[in-house]
Design a protein around this motif. Structure first.
Motif, PDB file in Angstrom:
ATOM      1  N   ALA A 255       0.829  -1.209   0.000  1.00 14.24           N
ATOM      2  CA  ALA A 255       0.000   0.000   0.000  1.00 14.24           C
ATOM      3  C   ALA A 255       0.862   1.257   0.000  1.00 14.24           C
ATOM      4  O   ALA A 255       0.580   2.223  -0.721  1.00 14.24           O
ATOM      5  CB  ALA A 255      -0.935  -0.009   1.208  1.00 14.24           C
TER       6      ALA A 255
ATOM      7  N   ILE B 100      -6.465   1.516  -3.702  1.00  7.48           N
ATOM      8  CA  ILE B 100      -5.299   0.853  -3.108  1.00  7.48           C
ATOM      9  C   ILE B 100      -5.743  -0.167  -2.071  1.00  7.48           C
ATOM     10  O   ILE B 100      -5.221  -1.289  -2.018  1.00  7.48           O
ATOM     11  CB  ILE B 100      -4.348   1.896  -2.481  1.00  7.48           C
ATOM     12  CG1 ILE B 100      -3.724   2.749  -3.590  1.00  7.48           C
ATOM     13  CG2 ILE B 100      -3.278   1.226  -1.625  1.00  7.48           C
ATOM     14  CD1 ILE B 100      -2.894   3.908  -3.088  1.00  7.48           C
ATOM     15  N   ALA B 101      -6.726   0.211  -1.261  1.00  9.57           N
ATOM     16  CA  ALA B 101      -7.234  -0.706  -0.239  1.00  9.57           C
ATOM     17  C   ALA B 101      -7.704  -2.015  -0.866  1.00  9.57           C
ATOM     18  O   ALA B 101      -7.408  -3.109  -0.378  1.00  9.57           O
ATOM     19  CB  ALA B 101      -8.373  -0.048   0.537  1.00  9.57           C
TER      20      ALA B 101
ATOM     21  N   PHE C 121      -8.688  -0.831   6.024  1.00  7.34           N
ATOM     22  CA  PHE C 121      -7.355  -0.458   5.552  1.00  7.34           C
ATOM     23  C   PHE C 121      -6.808   0.719   6.352  1.00  7.34           C
ATOM     24  O   PHE C 121      -5.672   0.692   6.831  1.00  7.34           O
ATOM     25  CB  PHE C 121      -7.425  -0.106   4.058  1.00  7.34           C
ATOM     26  CG  PHE C 121      -6.182   0.544   3.524  1.00  7.34           C
ATOM     27  CD1 PHE C 121      -4.940  -0.082   3.639  1.00  7.34           C
ATOM     28  CD2 PHE C 121      -6.244   1.780   2.898  1.00  7.34           C
ATOM     29  CE1 PHE C 121      -3.788   0.516   3.136  1.00  7.34           C
ATOM     30  CE2 PHE C 121      -5.100   2.386   2.395  1.00  7.34           C
ATOM     31  CZ  PHE C 121      -3.869   1.752   2.516  1.00  7.34           C
TER      32      PHE C 121
END
Length: 257
Positions: free
Chosen positions: A210, A224-225, A236
């Motif tokens: 991440a 991204i999570a 996240f």
């Protein structure tokens, strides 16, 4: 001498008097397990988490050389340091033990203080590796492990985690199956090397990835999570905050910390 009862030593000798002497001498600093020969020692290693083995060489059924070879040649417990005790004061005997992967060699009759220092130094070295994993959890782990087979194990583990990092269901069972190990053996192995549970190792790998994606500056946080396997942006963010002391949003504002 420092006390560290969190460490477990396995003492192996067919002489019960020596086992009793060593147990008494080391028992105030470490949790002690004992075995009368190499076969019994391996049975203990199969069921217990052992941090270091101290073994005599001359024993019936399975001697210290055979025990050392068995420990160091398989993935299950190759990470466990081995100290060999011997009455053989010959260079060839020492070479044989070291070639089999022994971490230290102590001649009989030995000084209890010398043996204790050898044990402490080996455990300190192992603890440094554990601290490195649990604090930095580096994506490249080659050269950190105490043995070549452990280096290969960690590299394979890293590859499996990275290949499945977007899968929110990635867990210890998946990793153990991928490395062809039983769940309990795999768990003990990972914990012994890194001081992390497999799930903690997975989580740190997700967070490292991440950070890499955040540094790219292209993707949104929710994207991204999802890419690193979190079921929600909230989860996240919570894990990111816990690990790095700031939210993903704050990290984007100040990536240098």
């Amino acid at each position: 001498m420092e006390k560290n009862l969190s460490h477990t030593l396995l003492l192996v000798d067919d002489n019960e008097d020596i086992l009793e002497f060593l147990s008494d001498d080391l028992g105030d600093r470490y949790h002690i397990l004992t075995a009368l020969n190499g076969k019994k020692a391996l049975n203990i290693l199969d069921s217990e988490s052992v941090d270091l083995v101290v073994s005599d060489i001359m024993m019936p059924e399975m001697d210290g050389f055979e025990l050392c070879a068995a420990i160091k040649s398989g993935l299950e417990y190759s990470h466990v340091p081995v100290i060999l005790l011997t009455a053989k004061n010959t260079l060839q005997s020492k070479i044989e033990g070291l070639e089999l992967g022994a971490d230290a060699y102590v001649e009989k009759p030995f000084s209890p203080e010398f043996l204790a220092v050898q044990i402490l130094n080996l455990l300190k070295n192992r603890d440094k590796v554990k601290a490195y994993f649990s604090s930095a959890a580096p994506p490249q782990s080659r050269g950190l492990a105490p043995t070549r087979s452990d280096d290969l194990f960690l590299e394979k583990l890293r590859q499996v985690i990275n290949a499945n990092i977007s899968n929110p269901d990635l867990d210890v069972d998946h990793l153990a199956d991928s490395l062809h190990m039983s769940r309990p053996t795999f768990y003990r192995k990972v914990k012994a090397i890194s001081d992390l549970s497999p799930n903690e190792l997975i989580n740190l790998a997700r967070l490292r990835k991440a950070v890499e994606l955040l540094n790219g500056g292209v993707l949104k946080i929710y994207e991204i999570a999802e890419m690193v396997g979190y079921s929600s942006q909230t989860q996240f963010g919570r894990n990111f905050q816990k690990q790095f002391g700031m939210s993903p949003t704050d990290y984007l504002k100040n990536p240098a910390g």
